[in-house]
Design a protein around this motif. Structure first.
Motif: not given
Length: 335
Positions: A31-51
């Protein structure tokens, strides 16, 4: 995403995919790695990929995990998204709404991805102890044993394998899919475990052959002949064990109290006696070292009955996701 983020994403996606399909505890996710990547990105593509790699994964859609588990996972995913992005992500809320409308059951699926690209899917009890037995769930030593088997397929290829205490069936199903034994005999003593075990064998595309003399034609020549036997370690006789005619014997996570240790040694000794005048049997026993005294008792009893054993060197635990670190060991016995 930046090109650098695209390059790093597959490893994170793979981690989420493997852990989610196997139903691992949520605190073990990165989760911590995910949160760090989300903070460094302006889109939600990574979350959609995880889904897509978890809740919407084809294996998960066909063989769903626990409803409660999926609900908690999505809630945590939404929490991470809301902590970084102000705009809600409709796909996450739609997935959560679907889960909230579903009914919880006492059975759920766990799926394990194999290096071959195949999958072992198990229907397991949602409780650690259910119907008076621990055999309705998969334990870490079974994962550890299969990792060793994948690195050492010659121990199983074209052989007849007898597994003692098969439980939900993960070890045997993975070995059947990857190591190509000639015949694989699952065994356990609890009727509820055997019922679920047969279901898991069919779920993974194998046909059940009746218990019959070895050497008869398999049901599917491209797959191992798979059989299930009810085996009470305290009551089974030498002739019954001899009829299996195994080349290799395995057991995973069956050393958890003095009583079972003594019963296991009894069966191993009887199998050894069946080999008089024949080629010696290899037996592979994997276990989690919960209490050092239990494993010491096991090796002491092996020494007492004259069964030779050696410790197998540890291997890296990279193929399967484990809930938490625990010390495990494999012993190779000569019967």
């Amino acid at each position: 995403m930046t090109p650098e983020e695209h390059a790093e994403a597959p490893g994170l996606l793979r981690s989420f995919e493997r852990r989610f399909l196997a139903g691992r505890v949520l605190r073990s996710f990165p989760w911590q790695t995910l949160e760090e990547k989300l903070r460094g990105s302006s889109d939600s593509e990574l979350l959609l990929d995880i889904l897509q790699k978890t809740v919407k994964h084809p294996v998960c859609v066909k063989h769903p995990p626990s409803v409660k588990y999926v609900r908690c996972f999505l809630s945590e995913l939404i929490k991470k998204h809301e902590a970084v992005h102000a705009e809600p992500l409709d796909e996450l809320y739609e997935a959560l709404a679907e889960v909230l409308a579903a009914e919880e059951t006492s059975q759920a699926h766990r799926s394990y991805l194999l290096p071959s690209g195949d999958t072992v899917t198990l229907c397991e009890s949602t409780a650690i102890i259910s119907h008076g037995t621990t055999g309705l769930v998969t334990w870490n030593a079974a994962l550890y044993l299969v990792e060793w088997a994948i690195e050492n397929p010659v121990a199983f290829t074209s052989r007849t394998v007898l597994e003692l205490g098969s439980g939900a069936g993960f070890a045997g199903l993975a070995i059947c899919k990857v190591c190509h034994p000639r015949t694989y005999i699952f065994s356990d003593c609890h009727s509820r475990v055997l019922e679920q075990l047969r279901g898991n064998i069919l779920l993974n595309g194998f046909l059940l052959a009746p218990m019959q003399p070895p050497g008869q034609c398999p049901l599917d020549s491209e797959k191992p002949t798979v059989r299930v036997a009810q085996l009470d370690w305290d009551l089974v006789t030498g002739p019954q064990l001899s009829a299996f005619q195994p080349d290799t014997v395995i057991a995973a996570d069956v050393l958890y109290c003095p009583e079972t240790t003594h019963s296991l040694v009894r069966v191993l000794r009887a199998l050894s006696a069946c080999q008089e005048g024949r080629r010696a049997l290899d037996a592979i026993v994997a276990f989690t070292i919960r209490n050092p005294e239990t494993s010491q008792r096991f090796t002491a009893e092996l020494d007492q009955v004259g069964i030779r054993w050696e410790a197998v060197p540890r291997h890296s635990q990279k193929l399967f996701p484990y809930d938490e670190y625990s010390e495990m060991a494999i012993l190779k016995l000569t019967l």
